[in-house]
Design an enzyme around this catalytic site. Structure first.
Site, PDB file in Angstrom:
ATOM      1  N   SER A 276       0.667   2.034  -0.551  1.00 34.57           N
ATOM      2  CA  SER A 276      -0.188   1.451  -1.568  1.00 34.57           C
ATOM      3  C   SER A 276      -1.277   0.588  -0.917  1.00 34.57           C
ATOM      4  CB  SER A 276       0.652   0.647  -2.572  1.00 34.57           C
ATOM      5  OG  SER A 276      -0.104   0.372  -3.736  1.00 34.57           O
TER       6      SER A 276
ATOM      7  N   ASP B 100       2.333   7.652  -4.669  1.00 33.22           N
ATOM      8  CA  ASP B 100       2.660   6.312  -4.194  1.00 33.22           C
ATOM      9  C   ASP B 100       4.173   6.112  -4.183  1.00 33.22           C
ATOM     10  OD1 ASP B 100       3.018   3.527  -3.979  1.00 33.22           O
ATOM     11  OD2 ASP B 100       1.147   3.112  -5.021  1.00 33.22           O
TER      12      ASP B 100
END
Length: 798
Positions: free
Chosen positions: A339, A624
């Site tokens: 991230s 993610d």
């Protein structure tokens, strides 16, 4: 490995000859070749008659070989060979397996290259080589259409080989169709799947059809069993007065472009050798040691970061600044992220020597980016640029989605213009061991499954991209290209790193299931609507069973209401899709017994539906890792990396201990050594800046230093031991958790003072806990020493 593999067993030893030469002492190398197991058949007409050849060019110009063992995939040789070797030269022994053939040239199955430097002197060692080729044999069917006269109207021939890499081709017979070859191409297919070539013809009769073909005159179709066609010989399959069709089949080379195996790649191993020297010197200085650390005493230290958009981007700079001031960065071997922290890492590793420099320049540059107006990112000029880039990406052969648009927005956010930086470019920043090796984490997901039911850890380094569970890796330069059965079929341009950053922080990949789990402590109600209904069923006892055999399962498809609900709550807005480098590979029949596969086996399909695992997909679906657990720890928990200390830098929003608790639970379920990080209720209600966790009963569990993102003593101190004046108290007020916090995950712009405070807070929390960091490092060194005392033989490289 999770995929089909081969093994060679051999005994090897080196013996002192007693004849020492001043510049190059010699040793006698004895190699006893014992056996091989599970060798593939080189052709379909005969069983393998395999022999093994030994070649050590630094010792002899002669290639030695064993006898050939007839009709056996598990040959036993039990033959001994001797070499006189010099210890001061690089001695790499090659073991190659061949299938003897009396008619044609012998088939070369594979070769193992073994560096004998690790062999102990005067001691016999059993070597077991898992040679991994290699899945199944891939063949190529070439076809060529030759025209006999010009065509007045365009007609098409349609070619299809089901299960091949290419799948389907079309050839147009138009006005430009001349006597020279007008259409030629090829299909790559699995040899032993009995493939067929299906040809849809123009509505004209054929004058000639080759024997193994089936011709349907009414449908205008031709079908040929490819296995019935002669090998390495071009033949005419069919013709009429307008064209002729010629085909040729050949075996493809068995050299794989996908690396199968759970070991670290050679480049990372070289990096570790170089980095170890830097780490040893830094630890000696930081810990105030009186002597140099021996190799087995040097702990592997990793910085593990947790994402959180621009908040984590900014805070990581502060943490690294603090670690640099304490000389801790030079003590570390790995830096992992996902991230928002991948944005920081990608910026840092553009500079090949970033950790050797002051970080102020990087921090100030990012400050300008974080405080600039973002509205221009959606201007007409930018939108046109994004469209051009996405069109170019599509033309290159990649699938595009809003994840790619998000990546371009990140590019605008973090740069002044187009950023052509690629992940493989970061090799320049680690090839000399000068910086920690960066590892970026993501997960591979599956349509109609929540991450609770299906997710697979994927790691990205400057050297390789791989899926941990399968032990399958490709060169970073080749990630995104087209693969089939472990072979690189079509090389595509390497993806620019901004697109990877979009995928590593793919906010568009959330679904209702994730939102529900985030807001409720119990997910049982909705989870039962997303699970497949699979139950074991009984079997007759007269069937023989083996350890790796799976039970039969009964799968019951969901009803219309359940299916519709499942589609709604598991549907993702978008995922980043890349060509699947595992496509077509076959799972070994004992894959569930592979310890490394089992270590990461945590999806509902692993045991019940292996045919639906990733090797059957055309594309990887990446997102993610935070949509499963907000942690980048998985790559560090690979046994091969032997990480001893983890600095857990947490920048997530909400409950600061959530991802730590989830990681502990996950590791316990998977049997992965990890310390039991238990906090008291008092600590949970009022978190400190740092906690040290160590499992005294399990030396394989890394020592963990957990840094939650809190504003504790920073409110009263500008630096460790230096209290704030009355005028400075306002600078200590950093709101991290309220609804009005400027550091929300969705905040893309900071005011300059907000940016500075977050950097200073993160730096301070590191500096103020120097004693705990040093305590963790000291414990790791002492633990390494104790392990060596108990098991001295385990630290030999063999």
């Amino acid at each position: 490995m999770a995929f089909t593999n081969f093994e060679i067993f051999a005994l090897a030893s080196t013996t002192d000859t007693g004849k020492t030469v001043e510049t190059s002492p010699c040793y006698l190398l004895t190699v006893e070749v014992i056996r091989a197991k599970n060798l593939r058949r080189a052709d379909i007409f005969s069983h393998t008659d395999c022999y093994l050849m030994l070649w050590l060019p630094t010792a002899s110009s002669i290639h030695f070989r064993t006898k050939a063992v007839e009709n056996s995939k598990d040959p036993v040789w039990n033959e001994t060979f001797h070499f006189m070797v010099q210890s001061k030269v690089k001695n790499v022994l090659e073991l190659s397996v061949h299938d003897e053939d009396n008619i044609s040239r012998d088939d070369h199955l594979f070769t193992v290259r073994f560096d004998i430097a690790g062999l102990p002197l005067n001691e016999k060692v059993l070597m077991q080589f898992k040679c991994n080729p290699k899945s199944r044999q891939v063949c190529c069917l070439e076809y060529e259409v030759q025209g006999k006269k010009a065509q007045k109207s365009k007609q098409k021939l349609s070619f299809m080989v089901k299960g091949s890499h290419e799948g389907h081709h079309e050839c147009s017979l138009g006005s430009d169709f001349c006597i020279s070859p007008a259409c030629q191409s090829a299909f790559h297919y699995v040899k032993y799947k009995q493939p067929t070539l299906d040809v849809k013809l123009p509505k004209k009769d054929l004058d000639y059809v080759f024997g193994p073909c089936a011709y349907n005159r009414e449908e205008g179709s031709l079908q040929a069993q490819i296995s019935s066609l002669p090998t390495k010989k071009k033949i005419m399959l069919a013709e009429n007065n307008e064209f002729s069709l010629h085909v040729k089949t050949e075996d493809c080379q068995n050299v794989l472009d996908v690396r199968l195996g759970y070991d670290l790649c050679s480049q990372e191993q070289d990096f570790l050798d170089k980095r170890k020297k830097i780490v040893a010197e830094a630890l000696k200085k930081v810990l105030g040691l009186e002597r140099d650390l021996q190799d087995h005493e040097i702990p592997v230290v990793a910085i593990m970061t947790v994402g959180g958009s621009t908040r984590s981007l900014t805070a990581l700079y502060g943490s690294l600044q603090g670690l640099k001031k304490l000389n801790i960065i030079d003590c570390t071997t790995y830096l992992t992220g996902f991230s928002g922290t991948t944005w920081t890492m990608a910026n840092l590793y553009k500079d090949a020597y970033w950790s050797q420099k002051d970080l102020d320049e990087q921090i100030n540059k990012t400050k300008r980016d974080m405080t600039k107006c973002k509205a221009n990112g959606l201007s007409i000029e930018c939108l046109k640029y994004y469209n051009r880039q996405l069109c170019q990406r599509k033309q290159e052969g990649q699938k595009t989605s809003c994840i790619d648009l998000w990546g371009l927005l990140i590019e605008y956010l973090l740069n002044d213009g187009e950023d052509n930086h690629k992940l493989s470019d970061q090799q320049q920043a680690v090839n000399d061991g000068q910086n920690p090796l960066p590892i970026y984490a993501a997960i591979n997901v599956k349509e109609n499954y929540s991450t609770m039911d299906f997710k697979e850890w994927v790691e990205f380094t400057p050297y390789e991209v791989g899926i941990l569970k399968y032990g399958a890796y490709v060169r970073t330069e080749d990630f995104g290209s087209e693969f089939f059965m472990g072979r690189l079929m079509k090389k595509l341009p390497e993806t620019r790193i901004c697109y990877l950053q979009g995928m590593w922080s793919s906010i568009f990949s959330l679904n209702l299931m994730y939102v529900w789990n985030l807001s409720h402590s119990s997910e049982d109600f909705w989870h039962k609507w997303t699970q497949d209904q699979i139950v074991d069923i009984g079997e007759e006892d007269h069937l023989p069973t083996r350890a790796h055999d799976q039970k039969s399962h009964l799968y019951t498809p969901a009803g219309p209401l359940s299916s519709a609900l499942r589609d709604v709550i598991t549907d993702r807005l978008s995922v980043a899709q890349y060509h699947n480098f595992l496509r077509g590979l076959q799972l070994d029949n004992s894959y569930l017994e592979q310890s490394n596969f089992h270590r990461w086996k945590d999806t509902v399909l692993d045991s019940s539906s292996p045919n639906q695992l990733t090797q059957s997909e055309e594309y990887l679906s990446l997102e993610d890792a935070g949509f499963f657990i907000s942690t980048s720890s998985a790559p560090l928990l690979r046994l091969e990396r032997k990480v001893d200390v983890i600095l857990h830098l947490n920048y997530s929003a909400g409950l600061q201990t959530r991802n730590l608790e989830q990681t502990c639970k996950y590791c316990a379920e998977q049997g992965i050594p990890f310390p039991k990080a238990v906090l008291s209720e008092e600590d949970k209600n009022s978190l400190k800046e740092c906690y040290l966790f160590e499992d005294a009963e399990n030396s394989e569990a890394p020592i963990l230093l957990f840094f939650p993102q809190v504003n504790d003593t920073f409110r009263y101190y500008t630096s460790p031991g230096v209290k704030r004046s009355e005028s400075q108290l306002k600078d200590g007020k950093v709101d991290l958790s309220s609804d009005s916090s400027p550091y929300s995950t969705y905040s893309m712009t900071f005011h300059p003072e907000e940016y500075d405070r977050l950097v200073k807070l993160s730096e301070y929390n590191i500096l103020n806990n120097q004693h705990l960091i040093l305590q963790g490092l000291c414990s790791a060194v002492e633990r390494k020493k104790k392990v060596q005392e108990i098991k001295p033989s385990e630290h030999r490289d063999a």
